[in-house]
Design a protein around this motif. Structure first.
Motif, PDB file in Angstrom:
ATOM      1  N   HIS A 290      39.209  31.980  21.413  1.00  0.00           N
ATOM      2  CA  HIS A 290      39.479  33.299  21.987  1.00  0.00           C
ATOM      3  C   HIS A 290      40.720  33.892  21.324  1.00  0.00           C
ATOM      4  O   HIS A 290      41.812  33.327  21.398  1.00  0.00           O
ATOM      5  CB  HIS A 290      39.713  33.195  23.494  1.00  0.00           C
ATOM      6  CG  HIS A 290      40.127  34.496  24.129  1.00  0.00           C
ATOM      7  ND1 HIS A 290      39.228  35.496  24.435  1.00  0.00           N
ATOM      8  CD2 HIS A 290      41.364  34.968  24.484  1.00  0.00           C
ATOM      9  CE1 HIS A 290      39.883  36.517  24.966  1.00  0.00           C
ATOM     10  NE2 HIS A 290      41.174  36.226  25.001  1.00  0.00           N
ATOM     11  N   LEU A 291      40.547  35.045  20.669  1.00  0.00           N
ATOM     12  CA  LEU A 291      41.664  35.769  20.065  1.00  0.00           C
ATOM     13  C   LEU A 291      42.029  36.919  20.989  1.00  0.00           C
ATOM     14  O   LEU A 291      41.196  37.796  21.260  1.00  0.00           O
ATOM     15  CB  LEU A 291      41.284  36.317  18.689  1.00  0.00           C
ATOM     16  CG  LEU A 291      40.817  35.292  17.648  1.00  0.00           C
ATOM     17  CD1 LEU A 291      40.449  35.994  16.357  1.00  0.00           C
ATOM     18  CD2 LEU A 291      41.894  34.245  17.407  1.00  0.00           C
ATOM     19  N   ALA A 292      43.261  36.913  21.483  1.00  0.00           N
ATOM     20  CA  ALA A 292      43.697  37.956  22.408  1.00  0.00           C
ATOM     21  C   ALA A 292      43.603  39.324  21.750  1.00  0.00           C
ATOM     22  O   ALA A 292      43.749  39.458  20.526  1.00  0.00           O
ATOM     23  CB  ALA A 292      45.126  37.683  22.864  1.00  0.00           C
ATOM     24  N   GLY A 293      43.360  40.341  22.555  1.00  0.00           N
ATOM     25  CA  GLY A 293      43.215  41.693  22.035  1.00  0.00           C
ATOM     26  C   GLY A 293      44.427  42.177  21.273  1.00  0.00           C
ATOM     27  O   GLY A 293      44.295  42.920  20.294  1.00  0.00           O
ATOM     28  N   ASP A 294      45.642  41.747  21.695  1.00  0.00           N
ATOM     29  CA  ASP A 294      46.854  42.164  20.987  1.00  0.00           C
ATOM     30  C   ASP A 294      47.187  41.243  19.818  1.00  0.00           C
ATOM     31  O   ASP A 294      48.188  41.456  19.127  1.00  0.00           O
ATOM     32  CB  ASP A 294      48.048  42.228  21.953  1.00  0.00           C
ATOM     33  CG  ASP A 294      48.334  40.883  22.633  1.00  0.00           C
ATOM     34  OD1 ASP A 294      47.723  39.862  22.242  1.00  0.00           O
ATOM     35  OD2 ASP A 294      49.172  40.857  23.561  1.00  0.00           O
ATOM     36  N   ARG A 295      46.352  40.227  19.584  1.00  0.00           N
ATOM     37  CA  ARG A 295      46.525  39.256  18.506  1.00  0.00           C
ATOM     38  C   ARG A 295      47.893  38.563  18.555  1.00  0.00           C
ATOM     39  O   ARG A 295      48.464  38.211  17.527  1.00  0.00           O
ATOM     40  CB  ARG A 295      46.302  39.906  17.144  1.00  0.00           C
ATOM     41  CG  ARG A 295      44.907  40.436  16.902  1.00  0.00           C
ATOM     42  CD  ARG A 295      43.844  39.330  17.018  1.00  0.00           C
ATOM     43  NE  ARG A 295      42.527  39.800  16.624  1.00  0.00           N
ATOM     44  CZ  ARG A 295      41.630  40.313  17.444  1.00  0.00           C
ATOM     45  NH1 ARG A 295      41.912  40.429  18.743  1.00  0.00           N
ATOM     46  NH2 ARG A 295      40.450  40.704  17.012  1.00  0.00           N
TER      47      ARG A 295
END
Length: 429
Positions: free
Chosen positions: A149-154
């Protein structure tokens, strides 16, 4: 040709092109205007239009032509390398078609900017580089499956290992020969063996409620190649390893593993620790953390000469969905990850325990697993702590998260904490 050009005393050389002729006329006009004041300066200017000046101009022209040739050559080589890497990638169109057929039953993405990528390690024996690990029976299993899972804010990445022996509901899936399997409740890695990538993705989505945006399948040869491409990865061993099945012998302490050794390290099970698949997954997570740390620390992602061999080895044995089947797509994915701090690259295993009916199988621990899946679906923060730290409670919360609320105010829900590690962890410290 330049070798045939000669200049005689008192005979001015003819300019090589109209622009130079105009320039010569301008200099002559300037000289006439100076009259008697020309003196030695005029002689110097006339001398400047002699053989040395012509040689300099010719040298500049040839330099410009040479530079243009080098640029064109570099562009051609760059284009060839790009096409080579692009052509290495195998696109899984079969899985894409199967998933499209079941689009209505798939989860709807909630966090649009987040990305969920299913990483599948195939144990296929097909291909000359994989045959030495066993006979090719025409099938492949997924003993390693990780939901990244890559967070939306990276600013963070969470990799969740799914045990191969986890008991799950597997839907009816299309087999390679065109027939279909029956819906069944069985161990997780049966999905990949019988129905391939699409069946595994559908099983994961049903289990977690998380939409899988992309997938990557990599075999033994590709894994080894990536490790060798970064010049090995350093790990730390508390005990020596002597495992004939994994073709691995290592001493105790800090070790730098090449590709072959690294593959044995992540595959070994029977002779290390308690021999469980759970412990092997934790070892795989520690190795991946060390690999991430190595790639970030030696500037691989920012140095084309170091990045190319990594991409070359990775793409040779990589199968992806159509959304990641180009070098540009992979580069954009990596570029989004390269600034994530290593302590925010987290690894964990889905909360599990021995299956009540068969201790050799696993089952989810609830409500821990459900809460983890909810956090990932909504792109909410997740925290991991080493197994040696204080154990989280049944709701997935660590006692450290339990802080008294301010009087008269609502406190936000604490970040759920799970057992795991991160890429900054050094096992030798």
């Amino acid at each position: 040709m330049d070798a045939d050009v000669t200049d005689s005393a008192g005979t001015p050389s003819r300019p090589d092109n109209p622009a130079e002729e105009d320039e010569a006329k301008d200099r002559a006009t300037e000289g006439e205007g100076d009259g008697e004041g020309e003196g030695q300066g005029g002689e110097a200017r006339r001398a400047g239009a002699g053989p040395d000046a012509n040689d300099a101009r010719r040298w500049l022209r040839w330099t410009a032509l040479g530079a243009s040739f080098v640029l064109l050559l570099a562009a051609g080589v760059g284009s060839w390398l790009y096409r080579k890497l692009d052509g290495n990638i195998t696109t899984d169109t079969t899985a894409a078609a199967e998933l499209e057929a079941y689009e209505k039953e798939r989860p709807t993405p909630i966090a649009v900017d987040a990305q969920n990528i299913l990483l599948i390690g195939s144990d296929t024996r097909s291909g000359k580089d994989n045959r030495k690990y066993g006979p090719d029976k025409g099938t492949q299993r997924s003993d390693t499956t990780i939901l990244l899972h890559l967070a939306g804010d990276r600013k963070s990445a969470t990799a969740v290992s799914l045990p191969r022996d986890l008991m799950v509901e597997i839907p009816s899936c299309r087999k390679p020969d065109g027939s279909r399997t029956k819906k069944q409740f069985t161990q997780f890695n049966s999905a990949f063996e019988s129905g391939g990538t699409a069946c595994t993705i559908r099983t994961v989505e049903r289990l977690t409620g998380i939409r899988v945006d992309h997938h990557m399948v990599i075999d033994f040869a590709g894994f080894k190649g990536m490790v060798d491409a970064v010049n090995g990865v350093e790990i730390c061993l508390k005990e020596p390893i002597d495992d004939d099945d994994a073709l691995l012998r290592l001493d105790k302490g800090r070790q730098k593993l090449n590709g072959e050794q690294a593959l044995g390290f992540v595959r070994a099970r029977k002779t290390i620790g308690d021999g469980s698949d759970t412990e092997r997954m934790e070892r795989q997570q520690r190795f991946l953390g060390a690999l991430v740390n190595k790639v970030q620390s030696n500037g691989v992602l920012l140095n084309p000469t170091r990045l190319y061999p990594v991409l070359d080895e990775a793409t040779k044995s990589l199968t992806t969905d159509p959304g990641l089947n180009s070098l540009k797509d992979l580069y954009n994915l990596v570029r989004g990850m390269r600034d994530i701090p290593t302590e925010q690259v987290q690894f964990m295993t889905v909360p599990r325990q021995p299956y009540a009916r068969d201790p050799n199988r696993d089952e989810l621990v609830e409500p821990d697993a459900g809460r983890l899946f909810e956090q990932l679906r909504e792109d909410a923060p997740v925290s991991v702590v080493p197994a040696s730290s204080e154990k989280p409670d049944k709701d997935g919360r660590s006692p450290a998260d339990e802080k008294p609320d301010d009087v008269g105010s609502e406190s936000p829900a604490p970040t759920p904490t799970f057992t795991g590690s991160n890429a900054a962890t050094d096992e030798c410290e």
